[in-house]
Design an enzyme around this catalytic site. Structure first.
Site, PDB file in Angstrom:
ATOM      1  N   CYS A  22       0.671  -1.175   0.001  1.00 44.19           N
ATOM      2  CA  CYS A  22      -0.082   0.135  -0.038  1.00 44.19           C
ATOM      3  C   CYS A  22       0.942   1.447   0.013  1.00 44.19           C
ATOM      4  O   CYS A  22       1.779   1.048   0.832  1.00 44.19           O
ATOM      5  CB  CYS A  22      -0.848  -0.086   1.240  1.00 44.19           C
ATOM      6  SG  CYS A  22      -1.666   1.567   1.365  1.00 44.19           S
ATOM      7  N   GLU A  43       2.235  -5.662   8.787  1.00 42.27           N
ATOM      8  CA  GLU A  43       2.469  -4.531   8.584  1.00 42.27           C
ATOM      9  C   GLU A  43       3.645  -3.949   9.712  1.00 42.27           C
ATOM     10  O   GLU A  43       4.638  -3.118   9.403  1.00 42.27           O
ATOM     11  CB  GLU A  43       1.285  -3.611   8.581  1.00 42.27           C
ATOM     12  CG  GLU A  43       1.782  -2.032   8.246  1.00 42.27           C
ATOM     13  CD  GLU A  43       0.667  -1.075   8.562  1.00 42.27           C
ATOM     14  OE1 GLU A  43       1.062   0.061   9.211  1.00 42.27           O
ATOM     15  OE2 GLU A  43      -0.554  -1.238   8.260  1.00 42.27           O
TER      16      GLU A  43
END
Length: 332
Positions: free
Chosen positions: A97, A127
């Site tokens: 992303c 993440e």
């Protein structure tokens, strides 16, 4: 019974949309694709893509793989993953992303500038693993804003210059609660920014970090950068209003989804008649009966940033046909 499908604050975020789109394109071209970890934290969507030819692999399998194409999902990966890919002649399709990629660059620069990087997030979340990898795995990961876990705060060096950042899908109130508690903790040990009486940390921008890196302008010792994704956090208020506007809420998400847990809590706090499911087989008929013994007037269907819209539509249609009169037209 009216079925209301939330299309404004539910469904894939832009980062996940990009990953799924690329995965579908690759699978349409070749019929096979490796993905390092679940492509998205939604088991139903993972199974759909695996039926198209995607193979989900873990780190040990990735390290043994040779001469293949591997998808990096929206959560991102640490530098060590790319080094392994280079050694093993793996072609990487990187769908990290953009918001996460920017955060990784921020974390790396702060670490290179000598800051102790504190990450508000979950230590085992992919993440966070990727972000911490940019800090040579030396970041301090804190999940509890009230600093209630001694193991989390044990690695903190209260004498070092420190920067607070966040996993992109964490909650905004929790981030600022953690900031206040860190300010208090550091101040109690005599460490505060010059010119501050109560130990406030300074908010910094990318330009400030770059200026520090180039020597153009020095940053204070204690800083923070709110790195929570606003496309995600902006859904909170809308989802709260949606939950209040319906008699009953059915929230569909993967149980591994960090964002799903946060958003479901918002629904549950706003409307106690909120229920969490992964798929339609978990739906119970008693959810749609009011206190007066009659069917509820409205049911709201919503989900997380990792929940595909097709699944929300499936849930809405199932409820309408099974417990309603089939006339709600939730797909409209």
């Amino acid at each position: 019974m009216k079925i209301n499908l939330d299309r404004t604050s539910s469904g894939f975020c832009i980062g996940v949309q990009g990953t799924i789109h690329v995965a579908e394109e690759k699978l349409a071209q070749s019929g096979e694709l490796y993905c390092l970890g679940d492509v998205v934290h939604n088991e139903v969507e993972v199974k759909r893509l695996e039926a198209l030819g995607m193979e989900t692999i873990d780190i040990p399998a990735f390290e043994e793989l040779r001469n293949a194409e591997v998808l990096i999902r929206a959560h991102g990966e640490p530098p060590s993953t790319y080094e392994t890919a280079r050694k093993n002649n793996l072609a990487i399709t990187d769908t990290t992303c953009p918001v996460v990629a920017k955060l990784q660059r921020t974390a790396k620069m702060l670490h290179q500038l000598g800051y102790q990087v504190v990450i508000y997030g979950k230590k085992v979340h992919p993440e966070v693993i990727g972000i911490n990898g940019q800090c040579d795995d030396e970041g301090v990961v804190i999940k509890h804003p009230d600093l209630s876990d001694p193991e989390e705060i044990a690695p903190l060096d209260l004498s070092r210059k420190t920067a607070l950042i966040s996993q992109t899908t964490m909650d905004v109130p929790g981030f600022y609660e953690l900031k206040r508690n860190l300010e208090k903790l550091f101040a109690e040990h005599g460490h505060r920014n010059p010119g501050t009486q109560s130990g406030e940390w300074m908010a910094v921008r990318d330009i400030d970090i770059t200026a520090e890196k180039t020597g153009a302008l020095a940053m204070p010792k204690l800083v923070f950068k709110d790195t929570i994704c606003r496309q995600v956090s902006s859904r909170n208020g809308k989802l709260r209003d949606f939950a209040l506007a319906n008699d009953c809420i059915v929230f569909a998400a993967g149980r591994k989804s960090s964002n799903g847990q946060v958003l479901y809590s918002i629904c549950k706090d706003a409307n106690p008649h909120s229920y969490f499911i992964e798929d339609v087989d978990e739906i119970r008929p008693e959810w749609f009966v009011g206190e007066n013994g009659k069917p509820v007037e409205s049911v709201g269907i919503c989900g997380a940033t990792s929940t595909p819209m097709w699944l929300l539509e499936k849930v809405a249609n199932y409820i309408d046909k099974t417990f309603g009169d089939g006339s709600s037209n939730p797909n409209a």
